[in-house]
Write an enzyme that holds these catalytic residues in place. Sequence first.
Site, mmCIF file in Angstrom:
data_model
loop_
_atom_site.group_PDB
_atom_site.id
_atom_site.type_symbol
_atom_site.label_atom_id
_atom_site.label_comp_id
_atom_site.label_asym_id
_atom_site.label_seq_id
_atom_site.Cartn_x
_atom_site.Cartn_y
_atom_site.Cartn_z
ATOM 1 N N ASP A 49 1.850 14.532 -9.833
ATOM 2 C CA ASP A 49 2.138 13.170 -9.369
ATOM 3 C C ASP A 49 0.345 12.562 -9.378
ATOM 4 O O ASP A 49 -0.085 13.362 -9.076
ATOM 5 C CB ASP A 49 2.853 13.084 -7.993
ATOM 6 C CG ASP A 49 3.429 11.646 -7.798
ATOM 7 O OD1 ASP A 49 4.537 11.677 -8.194
ATOM 8 O OD2 ASP A 49 2.650 10.897 -7.311
ATOM 9 N N ASN A 99 8.417 12.186 -16.692
ATOM 10 C CA ASN A 99 9.190 11.371 -15.698
ATOM 11 C C ASN A 99 8.366 10.176 -15.312
ATOM 12 O O ASN A 99 8.664 9.073 -14.694
ATOM 13 C CB ASN A 99 9.958 12.115 -14.523
ATOM 14 C CG ASN A 99 10.533 11.406 -13.365
ATOM 15 O OD1 ASN A 99 11.524 10.562 -13.955
ATOM 16 N ND2 ASN A 99 10.001 11.134 -12.434
ATOM 17 N N TYR A 165 8.202 -3.227 -19.468
ATOM 18 C CA TYR A 165 8.889 -2.325 -18.934
ATOM 19 C C TYR A 165 9.935 -1.984 -20.169
ATOM 20 O O TYR A 165 10.244 -1.019 -20.439
ATOM 21 C CB TYR A 165 9.543 -2.408 -17.748
ATOM 22 C CG TYR A 165 10.339 -1.272 -17.237
ATOM 23 C CD1 TYR A 165 9.483 -0.304 -16.336
ATOM 24 C CD2 TYR A 165 11.426 -0.969 -17.242
ATOM 25 C CE1 TYR A 165 10.277 0.880 -16.003
ATOM 26 C CE2 TYR A 165 12.210 0.064 -16.801
ATOM 27 C CZ TYR A 165 11.387 1.145 -16.241
ATOM 28 O OH TYR A 165 12.219 2.017 -15.714
ATOM 29 N N LYS A 169 9.961 1.124 -22.514
ATOM 30 C CA LYS A 169 11.017 2.354 -22.513
ATOM 31 C C LYS A 169 11.627 2.171 -23.806
ATOM 32 O O LYS A 169 12.349 3.414 -24.349
ATOM 33 C CB LYS A 169 12.141 1.731 -21.368
ATOM 34 C CG LYS A 169 11.396 2.154 -20.131
ATOM 35 C CD LYS A 169 11.013 3.549 -19.795
ATOM 36 C CE LYS A 169 10.599 3.966 -18.426
ATOM 37 N NZ LYS A 169 10.297 5.173 -17.977
#
Length: 261
Positions: A49, A99, A165, A169
Site C-alpha cells: 500500500d 487492486n 476513472y 478501468k
Amino acid sequence: MSTTDASHSSSDSSAFDGKVALITGAGSGIGRAMAIAFAGAGARVVACDIDPGAAGRTASGIGDAALAVTADVSSETSVAALVEAAIGAYGRVDVLCNNAGIMDTMALPADITLEQWDRVMRVNLTGAFLVTRAVLPHLLRQGGGVIVNTASEAGIRGGAAGAAYTASKHGVVGLTRNVAWAYAREGVRCNAILPGPTMTGIADGASFDPTGAARLAPVLTLGERIAQPEQMAEVALFLASDAASFVNGAIVPVDGGWSAA
C-alpha cells in the site's frame, strides 16, 4: 483481524499452501479483504500500500504469513523495489492482485483537468501495467502464475464514473485481455473482476465535480446494492485458484446483477 478470522473464508484453507500472493492497495477495502482471504487459504501475502501504516495494519492482522511493503504503483522505481522485496522475502510470486486504485472527481470530459486525468490514469492503469510487467518475468521463470486485476463496472459502462476513472478501468479490461492472450501458452492466466458499488472508502474525503456528480447521482445512490469487500475477495480467490485453471481473459462482473440490467 487475525489469521483465525481469515480462516472463516468459505475457501479451502490449504488451497494456496506454498504460494505467495502480492496484493496492491492492500491497506484497506477490497485489497485488505483479498490479503486476508489469501492468507486464510494458506498463502503467504505481500501486502502493498502507498500508506505504510495501512499496509502494516493489514500485515500485522494476518500475522507471520504476511509482509507489509510500502510502494507507489505509479512509480516504476517503487514498483521495482516492491517486487524485489517480495522475491527477497519469499523467493517467488504466484498470484498478483492489481487492486490499487483511486477515484476521480466524477468530472465529465469537458470539465476534468489534465492533472486529474494524468493522476488517475497513472495509478489505475499505468500502475497495473508496471506491477504486471515487473512480476511477469518471475511468473514465466516459474512456469506460470495468476494475475487478477480489479477493474470496475466503469470498465464496461460509460456512465458509472467520471471520464478519467471510466477510461482507466476500460484500460484495465484491455490490459487484462492482452496479458491473457500473450502469455496463455506460458501458463500465465489473467482475469479481472468488475466490482459494482462496494463499501471500500475509496471516495472518502473526495471533492466531486457538481455537474458530473449530478449526472451520476443514480449510481451514487445505489445504497441498497452496496457490496462488502469480502464479496469481491472471494471471487478473486476463486479466479486465482486451481478451480479456475481454464479461466483466462475473463472479465467478471461482481455487481449483484447491475450489469445485467
